[in-house]
Design a protein around this motif. Structure first.
Motif, short mmCIF file in Angstrom:
data_model
loop_
_atom_site.label_atom_id
_atom_site.label_comp_id
_atom_site.label_asym_id
_atom_site.label_seq_id
_atom_site.Cartn_x
_atom_site.Cartn_y
_atom_site.Cartn_z
N ARG A 107 0.93 -1.77 -0.40
CA ARG A 107 -0.04 0.80 -0.18
C ARG A 107 0.83 1.38 -0.05
NH1 ARG A 107 -4.82 0.12 1.64
NH2 ARG A 107 -5.08 -1.63 2.56
N GLU A 108 2.62 1.24 0.62
CA GLU A 108 2.92 2.17 0.83
C GLU A 108 3.06 2.79 -0.72
OE1 GLU A 108 3.86 4.04 3.77
OE2 GLU A 108 2.25 2.21 4.07
N TYR A 109 3.03 2.29 -1.80
CA TYR A 109 3.65 3.12 -2.84
C TYR A 109 2.23 3.13 -3.16
CZ TYR A 109 8.26 -0.09 -2.41
OH TYR A 109 9.20 -0.57 -2.91
N ALA A 110 0.98 3.25 -3.24
CA ALA A 110 -0.24 3.65 -3.94
C ALA A 110 -0.56 5.15 -2.98
CB ALA A 110 -1.09 2.96 -3.19
N TYR A 111 0.22 5.52 -1.50
CA TYR A 111 0.75 6.90 -1.34
C TYR A 111 1.51 7.41 -1.74
CZ TYR A 111 -2.30 5.49 2.88
OH TYR A 111 -2.84 4.90 3.48
N LEU A 112 2.91 7.35 -2.80
CA LEU A 112 3.96 7.82 -3.10
C LEU A 112 3.28 7.97 -4.93
CD1 LEU A 112 6.71 8.13 -3.55
CD2 LEU A 112 7.11 5.95 -4.02
N ALA A 113 3.29 6.96 -5.04
CA ALA A 113 1.95 7.14 -7.01
C ALA A 113 1.26 8.81 -6.75
CB ALA A 113 1.37 6.03 -6.73
N CYS A 114 0.57 8.50 -5.10
CA CYS A 114 -0.54 9.54 -5.35
C CYS A 114 0.58 11.48 -5.00
CB CYS A 114 -1.25 9.65 -4.84
SG CYS A 114 -2.50 8.17 -4.62
#
Length: 247
Positions: A36-43
């Protein structure tokens, strides 16, 4: 800059903004599925790119003011255009939104919204929407973050007036979390609809928090007064003539 040139630059900005969204989705989605951390990073990456490209392509600078909340809070934000979402998401560490149900099915946006814990509601069924909103928020308590809700329920053009809805107050009362008001002037430069973007300084300002445990009616009155007066001030700073509200 002459209007035709600014309009063309605005069109280029809008096109590249969506191309960047698609490109970042290709890069980050396989990683976001795993963690999930990569979803935050993408945003976060996308929002900072939009801010940077807006500055250099159309002359629209942006600024975050006030104390940025990083703990478990509700954020009751003025919503004038897509750009205030961009600014808020670029600032807080774990953003999640109360959003309309239809957006869940939007390519890219829908996936990332679900991945970071956004709560979808059917705005056409007010009573059911509030009940579902509370249930979804409580069931998502394992996803810590800052829950952003737009008290007026939709984008409101700069200078327009729309009443605040009760959903924010219900969330405040039911979750027992502090409420952070957030004001903005982005609608002066980036309207709800259309291509044209004006140069200037767009601001989102986080205002002093309203601590948990207060009476809901009192909190809603304070939220509206605080956000509207601060937004009017920011719009006036941007050169927008704010009309006097009458009761």
């Amino acid at each position: 800059m002459p209007y035709p040139i600014q309009w063309i630059l605005s069109l280029i900005f809008v096109i590249q903004m969506y191309l960047a969204m698609a490109l970042l989705a290709i890069v980050f989605t396989p990683l976001a599925i795993l963690k999930r951390e990569y979803a935050y990073l993408a945003c976060w990456t996308y929002c900072h790119w939009v801010r940077l490209s807006a500055r250099f392509l159309v002359g629209l600078k942006s600024e975050i003011r006030g104390d940025v909340p990083t703990d478990e809070v509700l954020i009751g934000a003025k919503h004038q255009s897509f750009f205030d979402i961009i600014l808020i998401v670029s600032a807080v560490p774990r953003p999640k939104f109360i959003m309309k149900k239809q957006l869940v099915w939007t390519p890219i946006v829908g996936y990332y919204a679900k991945r970071i814990g956004c709560v979808a509601v059917d705005r056409g069924k007010r009573g059911q929407a509030i009940k579902k909103m509370i249930a979804d928020v409580k069931s998502g308590a394992s996803l810590p973050g800052q829950l952003i809700i737009f008290p007026q329920g939709t984008r409101v053009a700069a200078g327009a007036h729309l009443p605040y809805k009760i959903g924010t107050g219900v969330l405040y009362e039911q979750t027992g979390q502090p409420l952070v008001p957030a004001a903005t002037n982005v609608g002066v430069f980036w309207p709800r609809h259309g291509i044209y973007r004006k140069p200037g300084l767009a601001v989102v300002e986080f205002l002093p928090r309203i601590e948990a445990g207060r009476e809901m009616k009192e909190v809603m009155a304070e939220l509206e007064t605080t956000v509207e007066s601060a937004s009017d001030r920011l719009m006036s700073e941007a050169g927008f003539e704010v009309s006097v509200k009458t009761s």
